[in-house]
Enzyme design. Structure first.
Site, short mmCIF file in Angstrom:
data_model
loop_
_atom_site.label_atom_id
_atom_site.label_comp_id
_atom_site.label_asym_id
_atom_site.label_seq_id
_atom_site.Cartn_x
_atom_site.Cartn_y
_atom_site.Cartn_z
N SER A 123 0.81 -1.22 0.00
CA SER A 123 0.00 0.00 0.00
C SER A 123 0.85 1.27 0.00
CB SER A 123 -0.88 0.04 1.25
OG SER A 123 -1.66 -1.11 1.35
N HIS A 144 -0.83 -2.23 -7.43
CA HIS A 144 -1.55 -2.00 -6.18
C HIS A 144 -3.06 -2.09 -6.39
CE1 HIS A 144 -2.78 0.96 -2.80
NE2 HIS A 144 -2.76 -0.27 -2.34
N GLU A 156 -3.25 0.72 -9.13
CA GLU A 156 -2.17 1.69 -9.34
C GLU A 156 -0.91 0.93 -9.78
OE1 GLU A 156 -3.17 5.26 -6.18
OE2 GLU A 156 -2.13 3.50 -5.43
N ASN A 195 -3.73 6.48 -1.52
CA ASN A 195 -3.42 6.45 -0.08
C ASN A 195 -2.80 7.75 0.41
OD1 ASN A 195 -4.57 4.05 0.58
ND2 ASN A 195 -2.75 2.84 0.15
N1 NAD Z 1 -6.04 -4.52 3.31
C1 NAD Z 1 -6.07 -3.54 2.41
O1 NAD Z 1 -7.01 -2.73 2.36
C2 NAD Z 1 -4.96 -3.43 1.40
C3 NAD Z 1 -5.23 -2.74 0.21
C4 NAD Z 1 -4.23 -2.66 -0.75
C5 NAD Z 1 -2.99 -3.24 -0.51
N2 NAD Z 1 -2.76 -3.90 0.66
C6 NAD Z 1 -1.44 -4.49 0.86
O2 NAD Z 1 -1.52 -5.88 0.59
C7 NAD Z 1 -0.58 -6.58 1.42
C8 NAD Z 1 -1.31 -7.64 2.21
O3 NAD Z 1 -2.31 -7.04 2.99
P1 NAD Z 1 -3.54 -7.88 3.57
O4 NAD Z 1 -4.54 -6.91 4.03
O5 NAD Z 1 -3.93 -8.95 2.60
O6 NAD Z 1 -2.84 -8.55 4.85
P2 NAD Z 1 -3.24 -9.89 5.62
O7 NAD Z 1 -2.64 -9.76 6.97
O8 NAD Z 1 -4.70 -10.17 5.49
O9 NAD Z 1 -2.47 -11.03 4.79
C9 NAD Z 1 -1.09 -11.17 4.75
C10 NAD Z 1 -0.80 -12.65 4.53
O10 NAD Z 1 0.58 -12.82 4.26
C11 NAD Z 1 1.00 -14.03 4.86
N3 NAD Z 1 2.44 -13.96 5.02
C12 NAD Z 1 3.16 -13.28 5.91
N4 NAD Z 1 4.48 -13.44 5.66
C13 NAD Z 1 4.57 -14.25 4.60
C14 NAD Z 1 5.66 -14.79 3.86
N5 NAD Z 1 6.92 -14.52 4.20
N6 NAD Z 1 5.39 -15.58 2.81
C15 NAD Z 1 4.11 -15.87 2.46
N7 NAD Z 1 3.04 -15.40 3.13
C16 NAD Z 1 3.28 -14.59 4.17
C17 NAD Z 1 0.21 -14.10 6.16
O11 NAD Z 1 0.13 -15.44 6.65
C18 NAD Z 1 -1.13 -13.53 5.73
O12 NAD Z 1 -2.03 -14.56 5.32
C19 NAD Z 1 0.11 -5.53 2.28
O13 NAD Z 1 1.30 -5.13 1.66
C20 NAD Z 1 -0.88 -4.38 2.27
O14 NAD Z 1 -0.27 -3.13 2.46
C21 NAD Z 1 -3.72 -4.02 1.63
#
Ligand code: NAD
Length: 298
Positions: A123, A144, A156, A195
């Site tokens: 993000s 993104h 993005e 963001n």
């Molecule tokens: N939640 C949102 O609104 C949003 C929106 C856009 C982008 N993002 C980005 O997406 C990414 C994930 O966010 P999320 O909300 O899905 O988080 P989340 O916590 O729901 O999921 C993250 C997952 O990654 C796994 N994980 C952690 N370390 C790992 C590794 N080394 N190898 C493989 N898997 C691993 C965890 O077990 C977990 O299932 C982040 O970078 C976040 O900034 C989030």
């Protein structure tokens, strides 16, 4: 590599974002390896995707055989090496921690085919900080998606210091083929477009809250009724996951050393309690009731 050369996709991290990004790609015909360190999370991701697709079938928006075909294209695995071994395009969606992402990119660079693009769904983190641990900086890019990726149309695409134009064009083309609308940032800037705008709003919302001007519930109501926002800033923070905002602010603070960039107290206490918003059932609001009720006054 052209768009038609992308035959297999790997998604690393099967959380809120990765699970649905993988599903969106599978719905558009791609075989997708979906990897997570947690087997329980993989099960949850597959069950969640099935529920989403079942709803579409029930509404007549998706044929049952198309649902079954798309679900069959998802290949869950706990091995990053297996997921990336024959991928043409990798989308990383692990937790928003720079060190963790750098480690994932190091490993991906070692095991993904040299032709493969390595994209991050981060993000806030610009791809240059990940590209520098790889031997293919021209093929590292931000792709993104927005939450929830099965619904939100925007993607993005960010060109980093060393990202090639070819990689940017390919990533935008893939987003389109996945039924999404890309916008391209020609410069890397933490937080990208959406963001950054959101952060400005949230910074002001936390300022108002922490200075005792109004409760978070009233600040949300003000934004919803006065600005026509579909969700106020605190409801949106709960929706996205409070840990996302928390860690992105911590990373920013580590870069700037400016105390103003530290996570606000109201965010820190909730994350430390494990109240991460909707995904844990509790954040600023408690989601065990409908409508959700505000937790405390501040
Ligand atoms: N939640 C949102 O609104 C949003 C929106 C856009 C982008 N993002 C980005 O997406 C990414 C994930 O966010 P999320 O909300 O899905 O988080 P989340 O916590 O729901 O999921 C993250 C997952 O990654 C796994 N994980 C952690 N370390 C790992 C590794 N080394 N190898 C493989 N898997 C691993 C965890 O077990 C977990 O299932 C982040 O970078 C976040 O900034 C989030």
């Amino acid at each position: 590599m052209t768009l038609d050369d992308i035959r297999r996709i790997a998604v690393i991290g099967a959380g809120q974002m990765g699970s649905q990004i993988a599903m969106q790609a599978a719905l558009h015909g791609y075989p997708v390896a979906l990897q997570d360190v947690s087997a329980a999370q993989l099960d949850k991701a597959l069950a969640g995707n099935r529920t989403q697709l079942d709803k579409r079938v029930a509404k007549g928006k998706l044929a049952a055989e198309d649902r079954d075909a798309a679900l069959a294209r998802l290949e869950p695995t706990s091995s990053l090496e297996a997921a990336a071994a024959d991928a043409d395009f990798v989308i990383e969606a692990v937790v928003e921690k720079l060190d963790e992402k750098r480690e994932v990119f190091r490993r991906l660079d070692a095991c993904a085919p040299p032709r493969a693009v390595l994209a991050t769904n981060s993000s806030y983190i610009g791809n240059s900080q990940l590209a520098e641990v790889t031997s293919r900086p021209g093929k590292v890019v931000n792709m993104h998606f927005f939450f929830p990726p099965l619904v939100m149309r925007l993607v993005e695409v960010v060109k980093g210091e060393k990202t090639s134009d070819e990689t940017v064009d390919l990533t935008a083309a893939l987003a389109r083929r996945m039924g999404r609308e890309p916008v391209v940032l020609r410069k890397e800037l933490p937080g990208f477009l959406v963001n950054r705008i959101l952060r400005a709003i949230q910074t002001e919302a936390y300022f108002l809250l922490e200075n005792g001007v109004a409760t978070f519930a009233d600040i949300d109501r003000a934004a919803e009724l006065g600005l026509n926002f579909p969700l106020g800033p605190f409801k949106l923070a709960d929706f996205s996951g409070l840990d996302i905002g928390y860690y992105s602010r911590l990373d920013r603070y580590k870069q700037t050393g400016n105390p103003a960039d530290l996570p606000p107290q109201a965010l820190r206490v909730r994350v430390e309690r494990g109240d991460l918003g909707r995904k844990t059932g509790r954040g600023f609001y408690d989601y065990s009731s409908d409508p959700p009720s505000p937790v405390g006054e501040s």
